[in-house]
Design a protein around this motif. Structure first.
Motif, PDB file in Angstrom:
ATOM      1  N   MET A  40      58.450  35.277  31.166  1.00 12.81           N
ATOM      2  CA  MET A  40      57.123  35.034  31.686  1.00 12.81           C
ATOM      3  C   MET A  40      56.979  35.796  33.000  1.00 12.81           C
ATOM      4  SD  MET A  40      55.283  31.412  32.679  1.00 12.81           S
ATOM      5  CE  MET A  40      55.989  30.645  31.268  1.00 12.81           C
ATOM      6  N   LYS A  41      55.868  36.487  33.131  1.00 10.95           N
ATOM      7  CA  LYS A  41      55.631  37.281  34.331  1.00 10.95           C
ATOM      8  C   LYS A  41      54.424  36.722  35.081  1.00 10.95           C
ATOM      9  CE  LYS A  41      55.067  42.026  35.841  1.00 10.95           C
ATOM     10  NZ  LYS A  41      54.922  43.424  35.430  1.00 10.95           N
ATOM     11  N   VAL A  42      54.545  36.656  36.400  1.00  9.77           N
ATOM     12  CA  VAL A  42      53.456  36.187  37.253  1.00  9.77           C
ATOM     13  C   VAL A  42      52.825  37.394  37.937  1.00  9.77           C
ATOM     14  CG1 VAL A  42      52.866  34.777  39.250  1.00  9.77           C
ATOM     15  CG2 VAL A  42      54.595  33.978  37.634  1.00  9.77           C
ATOM     16  N   LEU A  43      51.506  37.481  37.849  1.00 15.16           N
ATOM     17  CA  LEU A  43      50.769  38.573  38.483  1.00 15.16           C
ATOM     18  C   LEU A  43      50.115  38.067  39.761  1.00 15.16           C
ATOM     19  CD1 LEU A  43      48.875  39.978  35.364  1.00 15.16           C
ATOM     20  CD2 LEU A  43      51.036  40.803  36.329  1.00 15.16           C
ATOM     21  N   ARG A  44      50.208  38.843  40.803  1.00 16.26           N
ATOM     22  CA  ARG A  44      49.491  38.524  42.038  1.00 16.26           C
ATOM     23  C   ARG A  44      48.067  39.061  41.906  1.00 16.26           C
ATOM     24  NH1 ARG A  44      52.390  36.822  46.436  1.00 16.26           N
ATOM     25  NH2 ARG A  44      50.267  36.336  47.038  1.00 16.26           N
ATOM     26  N   LEU A  45      47.210  38.713  42.837  1.00 11.01           N
ATOM     27  CA  LEU A  45      45.787  39.043  42.736  1.00 11.01           C
ATOM     28  C   LEU A  45      45.539  40.542  42.568  1.00 11.01           C
ATOM     29  CD1 LEU A  45      42.852  38.176  42.734  1.00 11.01           C
ATOM     30  CD2 LEU A  45      42.903  38.240  45.222  1.00 11.01           C
ATOM     31  N   ASN A  46      46.234  41.376  43.330  1.00  9.02           N
ATOM     32  CA  ASN A  46      46.002  42.823  43.217  1.00  9.02           C
ATOM     33  C   ASN A  46      46.296  43.327  41.810  1.00  9.02           C
ATOM     34  OD1 ASN A  46      45.116  43.142  45.831  1.00  9.02           O
ATOM     35  ND2 ASN A  46      47.131  43.671  46.632  1.00  9.02           N
ATOM     36  N   ALA A  47      47.322  42.784  41.178  1.00 12.60           N
ATOM     37  CA  ALA A  47      47.656  43.188  39.811  1.00 12.60           C
ATOM     38  C   ALA A  47      46.594  42.704  38.828  1.00 12.60           C
ATOM     39  CB  ALA A  47      49.030  42.656  39.426  1.00 12.60           C
ATOM     40  N   VAL A  48      46.051  41.513  39.062  1.00 12.88           N
ATOM     41  CA  VAL A  48      44.991  40.994  38.194  1.00 12.88           C
ATOM     42  C   VAL A  48      43.738  41.860  38.337  1.00 12.88           C
ATOM     43  CG1 VAL A  48      43.501  39.010  37.699  1.00 12.88           C
ATOM     44  CG2 VAL A  48      45.910  38.650  38.262  1.00 12.88           C
ATOM     45  N   VAL A  49      43.430  42.253  39.560  1.00 12.03           N
ATOM     46  CA  VAL A  49      42.283  43.141  39.798  1.00 12.03           C
ATOM     47  C   VAL A  49      42.480  44.464  39.055  1.00 12.03           C
ATOM     48  CG1 VAL A  49      41.095  44.499  41.567  1.00 12.03           C
ATOM     49  CG2 VAL A  49      41.607  42.090  41.990  1.00 12.03           C
ATOM     50  N   ARG A  50      43.660  45.047  39.177  1.00  9.29           N
ATOM     51  CA  ARG A  50      43.947  46.318  38.483  1.00  9.29           C
ATOM     52  C   ARG A  50      43.906  46.152  36.969  1.00  9.29           C
ATOM     53  NH1 ARG A  50      47.977  46.650  42.319  1.00  9.29           N
ATOM     54  NH2 ARG A  50      49.532  46.065  40.774  1.00  9.29           N
ATOM     55  N   THR A  51      44.447  45.062  36.469  1.00 18.37           N
ATOM     56  CA  THR A  51      44.535  44.839  35.029  1.00 18.37           C
ATOM     57  C   THR A  51      43.167  44.604  34.400  1.00 18.37           C
ATOM     58  OG1 THR A  51      46.750  43.891  35.286  1.00 18.37           O
ATOM     59  CG2 THR A  51      45.594  43.385  33.246  1.00 18.37           C
ATOM     60  N   THR A  52      42.331  43.826  35.063  1.00 15.27           N
ATOM     61  CA  THR A  52      41.024  43.478  34.499  1.00 15.27           C
ATOM     62  C   THR A  52      39.926  44.461  34.873  1.00 15.27           C
ATOM     63  OG1 THR A  52      40.452  42.090  36.385  1.00 15.27           O
ATOM     64  CG2 THR A  52      41.560  41.013  34.512  1.00 15.27           C
ATOM     65  N   GLY A  53      40.083  45.132  35.995  1.00 17.54           N
ATOM     66  CA  GLY A  53      39.018  45.990  36.489  1.00 17.54           C
ATOM     67  C   GLY A  53      37.927  45.217  37.205  1.00 17.54           C
ATOM     68  N   LEU A  54      38.145  43.918  37.417  1.00 13.68           N
ATOM     69  CA  LEU A  54      37.165  43.075  38.093  1.00 13.68           C
ATOM     70  C   LEU A  54      37.454  43.000  39.586  1.00 13.68           C
ATOM     71  CD1 LEU A  54      37.137  40.087  35.589  1.00 13.68           C
ATOM     72  CD2 LEU A  54      35.451  41.922  35.762  1.00 13.68           C
ATOM     73  N   ALA A  55      36.426  42.751  40.363  1.00 19.14           N
ATOM     74  CA  ALA A  55      36.587  42.548  41.797  1.00 19.14           C
ATOM     75  C   ALA A  55      37.166  41.156  42.054  1.00 19.14           C
ATOM     76  CB  ALA A  55      35.245  42.681  42.508  1.00 19.14           C
ATOM     77  N   ARG A  56      37.807  41.003  43.196  1.00 21.65           N
ATOM     78  CA  ARG A  56      38.384  39.722  43.589  1.00 21.65           C
ATOM     79  C   ARG A  56      37.335  38.608  43.546  1.00 21.65           C
ATOM     80  NH1 ARG A  56      41.291  38.147  49.282  1.00 21.65           N
ATOM     81  NH2 ARG A  56      40.807  35.974  49.082  1.00 21.65           N
ATOM     82  N   SER A  57      36.163  38.880  44.098  1.00 22.52           N
ATOM     83  CA  SER A  57      35.111  37.860  44.136  1.00 22.52           C
ATOM     84  C   SER A  57      34.662  37.466  42.729  1.00 22.52           C
ATOM     85  CB  SER A  57      33.922  38.347  44.960  1.00 22.52           C
ATOM     86  OG  SER A  57      33.401  39.543  44.416  1.00 22.52           O
ATOM     87  N   THR A  58      34.624  38.418  41.824  1.00 19.30           N
ATOM     88  CA  THR A  58      34.231  38.132  40.444  1.00 19.30           C
ATOM     89  C   THR A  58      35.280  37.266  39.759  1.00 19.30           C
ATOM     90  OG1 THR A  58      33.024  40.223  40.324  1.00 19.30           O
ATOM     91  CG2 THR A  58      33.592  39.166  38.228  1.00 19.30           C
ATOM     92  N   ILE A  59      36.548  37.558  40.008  1.00 15.85           N
ATOM     93  CA  ILE A  59      37.624  36.755  39.425  1.00 15.85           C
ATOM     94  C   ILE A  59      37.487  35.301  39.872  1.00 15.85           C
ATOM     95  CG2 ILE A  59      40.127  36.355  39.462  1.00 15.85           C
ATOM     96  CD1 ILE A  59      40.389  39.472  39.568  1.00 15.85           C
ATOM     97  N   TYR A  60      37.310  35.077  41.165  1.00 21.29           N
ATOM     98  CA  TYR A  60      37.183  33.710  41.660  1.00 21.29           C
ATOM     99  C   TYR A  60      35.899  33.036  41.175  1.00 21.29           C
ATOM    100  CZ  TYR A  60      41.470  33.799  44.305  1.00 21.29           C
ATOM    101  OH  TYR A  60      42.798  33.840  44.640  1.00 21.29           O
TER     102      TYR A  60
END
Length: 61
Positions: free
Chosen positions: A1-21
């Motif tokens: 199991m791998k844990v992604l930090r926020l920057n990796a989630v942003v890169r993976t999804t292409g979404l902005a931090r504010s959109t993710i939250y």
């Protein structure tokens, strides 16, 4: 199991931090897992499954 930090989630999804939250707040995106103190991370398989669900939704039309 791998844990992604926020920057990796942003890169993976292409979404902005504010959109993710915003999506988390509306229950449309996987919630982060508390790691330590103020650190959180997302389970990679949950993020990938969310992306896959978006692809499947697109293909239904």
């Amino acid at each position: 199991m791998k844990v992604l930090r926020l920057n990796a989630v942003v890169r993976t999804t292409g979404l902005a931090r504010s959109t993710i939250y915003k999506l988390i707040g509306s229950g449309e995106f996987p919630r982060p897992v508390p790691l330590t103190g103020r650190s959180v991370g997302w389970i990679e398989t949950e993020v990938v499954a969310w992306i896959q669900s978006r692809v499947e939704a697109r293909d239904c039309f």
